[in-house]
Motif scaffolding. Structure first.
Motif, PDB file in Angstrom:
ATOM      1  N   UNK A   1       0.531  -0.009 -39.447  1.00 41.79           N
ATOM      2  CA  UNK A   1      -0.577  -0.913 -39.136  1.00 41.79           C
ATOM      3  C   UNK A   1      -1.644  -0.925 -40.224  1.00 41.79           C
ATOM      4  N   UNK A   2      -1.436  -0.146 -41.285  1.00 38.05           N
ATOM      5  CA  UNK A   2      -2.221  -0.241 -42.505  1.00 38.05           C
ATOM      6  C   UNK A   2      -1.248  -0.346 -43.671  1.00 38.05           C
ATOM      7  N   UNK A   3      -1.638  -1.108 -44.684  1.00 38.04           N
ATOM      8  CA  UNK A   3      -0.793  -1.235 -45.859  1.00 38.04           C
ATOM      9  C   UNK A   3       0.394  -2.162 -45.638  1.00 38.04           C
ATOM     10  N   UNK A   4       1.456  -1.928 -46.404  1.00 37.07           N
ATOM     11  CA  UNK A   4       2.625  -2.803 -46.427  1.00 37.07           C
ATOM     12  C   UNK A   4       3.592  -2.479 -45.294  1.00 37.07           C
TER      13      UNK A   4
ATOM     14  N   UNK B   1      -1.584  -5.037 -43.972  1.00 38.12           N
ATOM     15  CA  UNK B   1      -2.647  -4.872 -42.992  1.00 38.12           C
ATOM     16  C   UNK B   1      -3.815  -4.091 -43.586  1.00 38.12           C
ATOM     17  N   UNK B   2      -5.032  -4.507 -43.240  1.00 37.80           N
ATOM     18  CA  UNK B   2      -6.230  -3.751 -43.611  1.00 37.80           C
ATOM     19  C   UNK B   2      -7.386  -4.206 -42.735  1.00 37.80           C
TER      20      UNK B   2
ATOM     21  N   UNK C   1     -10.920  -5.559 -42.879  1.00 38.08           N
ATOM     22  CA  UNK C   1     -11.781  -6.143 -43.908  1.00 38.08           C
ATOM     23  C   UNK C   1     -13.259  -5.811 -43.744  1.00 38.08           C
ATOM     24  N   UNK C   2     -13.621  -5.205 -42.613  1.00 39.79           N
ATOM     25  CA  UNK C   2     -15.029  -4.927 -42.324  1.00 39.79           C
ATOM     26  C   UNK C   2     -15.427  -3.527 -42.775  1.00 39.79           C
ATOM     27  N   UNK C   3     -14.589  -2.525 -42.481  1.00 40.46           N
ATOM     28  CA  UNK C   3     -14.875  -1.144 -42.884  1.00 40.46           C
ATOM     29  C   UNK C   3     -13.601  -0.497 -43.429  1.00 40.46           C
ATOM     30  N   UNK C   4     -13.748   0.305 -44.481  1.00 41.87           N
ATOM     31  CA  UNK C   4     -12.592   1.001 -45.058  1.00 41.87           C
ATOM     32  C   UNK C   4     -12.245   2.271 -44.296  1.00 41.87           C
ATOM     33  N   UNK C   5     -13.274   2.958 -43.784  1.00 39.15           N
ATOM     34  CA  UNK C   5     -13.060   4.230 -43.076  1.00 39.15           C
ATOM     35  C   UNK C   5     -13.743   4.123 -41.709  1.00 39.15           C
TER      36      UNK C   5
ATOM     37  N   UNK D   1     -11.343  -4.252 -36.151  1.00 38.66           N
ATOM     38  CA  UNK D   1     -10.815  -5.538 -36.612  1.00 38.66           C
ATOM     39  C   UNK D   1      -9.743  -5.318 -37.672  1.00 38.66           C
ATOM     40  N   UNK D   2      -8.733  -6.167 -37.647  1.00 39.18           N
ATOM     41  CA  UNK D   2      -7.589  -5.969 -38.540  1.00 39.18           C
ATOM     42  C   UNK D   2      -7.149  -7.299 -39.135  1.00 39.18           C
TER      43      UNK D   2
END
Length: 370
Positions: free
Chosen positions: A103-106, A126-127, A129-133, A207-208
């Motif tokens: 659910x993150x990355x490729x 997937x990423x 876009x609002x917060x990285x951590x 959010x994703x």
């Protein structure tokens, strides 16, 4: 219900098409509201007089609103989807995050088709876009890995992807927040004491964004298999760009006018959703159906594959932003979506959104809970 936002005027109109029998309304019966906006991203519009229960598609038009840079941001990101999919396999492998259920990355070939076979038709990145951590709390990272892990960016292989992904994702989120405020007004008019959708989304860290690349069709493919089968999204609102079709490195028109996004209405009528490259579409997800006690319905949708000789070698690129509650947001009234996921319903009829969505991801990916 599906809503389409057209980012181009200072005037908004809401168009309700269809009636409870699934028939198209005559032009003199079609409900159209003209609503004023104060300025970009600030409106006093209202859905109060719209009967969503009888609508097929609700369209909110921002004719001349000039949502900042949207056409450019869309084009930049969708062209990067093509380049990302063309990276060497080992480079894409380094972008995978199996601990997040991909659910993150490729992600490619990890989800299951309706037949139970791996979905090789599309690749996804997937990423958030609002917060990285989203959090540094290890217990939360272990419990909700699909939301609480960090973003994975191709900083060395495709460094421009990160900014393009974040810029478009944040823009679609801002416009979607306006739509959520109008949904709140409609729910309040029905005297249902529901929490504010706009507030729920505003405080969420879940959010994703999903950058999608549908791989080129070849003549040996079974074109009766859809690019994406029928399903509903489990979040609150899904913001969608229109697709960019490419052949090789060149953008082309879709060779099959029957290909693309389809939805089902409340009467199970199948409707092709057509919107331009400067438009944003929003679909209702299961979380909004739950929290509104069924006043809004999650939008069943699929993507039909382009067919015919001219479709050979054509790829499809698009972007979706899943606007979702936070992992700890309580989800009551789960009975309202029991028809979708009866096997996941707890006897008490409630659970946090994080638990609800993790169970669904296990179902889609054929995995077990951590």
């Amino acid at each position: 219900m599906a809503a389409v936002v057209v980012p181009s005027s200072m005037q908004i109109s809401i168009t309700v098409v269809g009636n409870k029998n699934g028939k198209r309304m005559s032009s003199h019966n079609r409900q159209i509201l003209k609503l004023k906006s104060r300025k970009t991203f600030k409106t006093r519009a209202s859905f109060e007089d719209v009967n969503f229960s009888t609508a097929k598609v609700v369209t909110i038009r921002y004719s001349d609103l000039a949502v900042p840079n949207y056409p450019k941001l869309r084009k930049n990101l969708l062209q990067l989807s093509h380049r990302l999919a063309a990276l060497p396999d080992d480079a894409k492998k380094n972008l995978e995050d199996p601990d997040s259920r991909y659910s993150f990355g490729w992600s490619h070939g990890k989800e299951k088709l309706e037949s139970g076979q791996p979905d090789k038709f599309k690749g996804s990145f997937y990423a958030n876009p609002i917060v990285d951590v989203p959090t540094n709390v290890e217990d939360l990272i272990q419990r909700y890995p699909s939301y609480c892990r960090e973003n994975v960016w191709p900083k060395s292989t495709l460094p421009e992807l990160e900014l393009a992904f974040k810029d478009l994702g944040k823009l679609i989120f801002n416009v979607g927040s306006l739509l959520a405020a109008h949904c709140d007004k409609y729910v309040a008019k029905q005297n249902w004491d529901a929490p504010s959708l706009k507030d729920i989304l505003g405080r969420s860290l879940c959010h994703k964004g999903r950058l999608l690349h549908y791989f080129p069709i070849v003549q040996s493919d079974n074109n009766s298999t859809p690019w994406c089968g029928w399903h509903t999204d489990h979040g609150s609102l899904t913001g969608l760009t229109s697709a960019m079709y490419m052949k090789g490195d060149s953008e082309v028109n879709c060779p099959d006018n029957t290909a693309g996004l389809y939805i089902k209405t409340r009467t199970n009528a199948v409707v092709k959703v057509s919107y331009g490259e400067n438009n944003i579409a929003y679909q209702v997800g299961e979380a909004t159906e739950i929290l509104s006690n069924g006043l809004f319905h999650a939008t069943p949708h699929c993507v039909k594959t382009a067919k015919g000789e001219k479709a050979s070698g054509i790829e499809r690129n698009t972007f979706a932003l899943f606007m979702q509650p936070n992992w700890d947001e309580p989800m009551y009234n789960l009975v309202s979506v029991a028809y979708l996921h009866k096997e996941l319903m707890k006897s008490n009829g409630s659970m946090p959104f994080g638990d609800y969505s993790e169970q669904l991801l296990n179902k889609y990916y054929g995995l077990h809970s951590p």
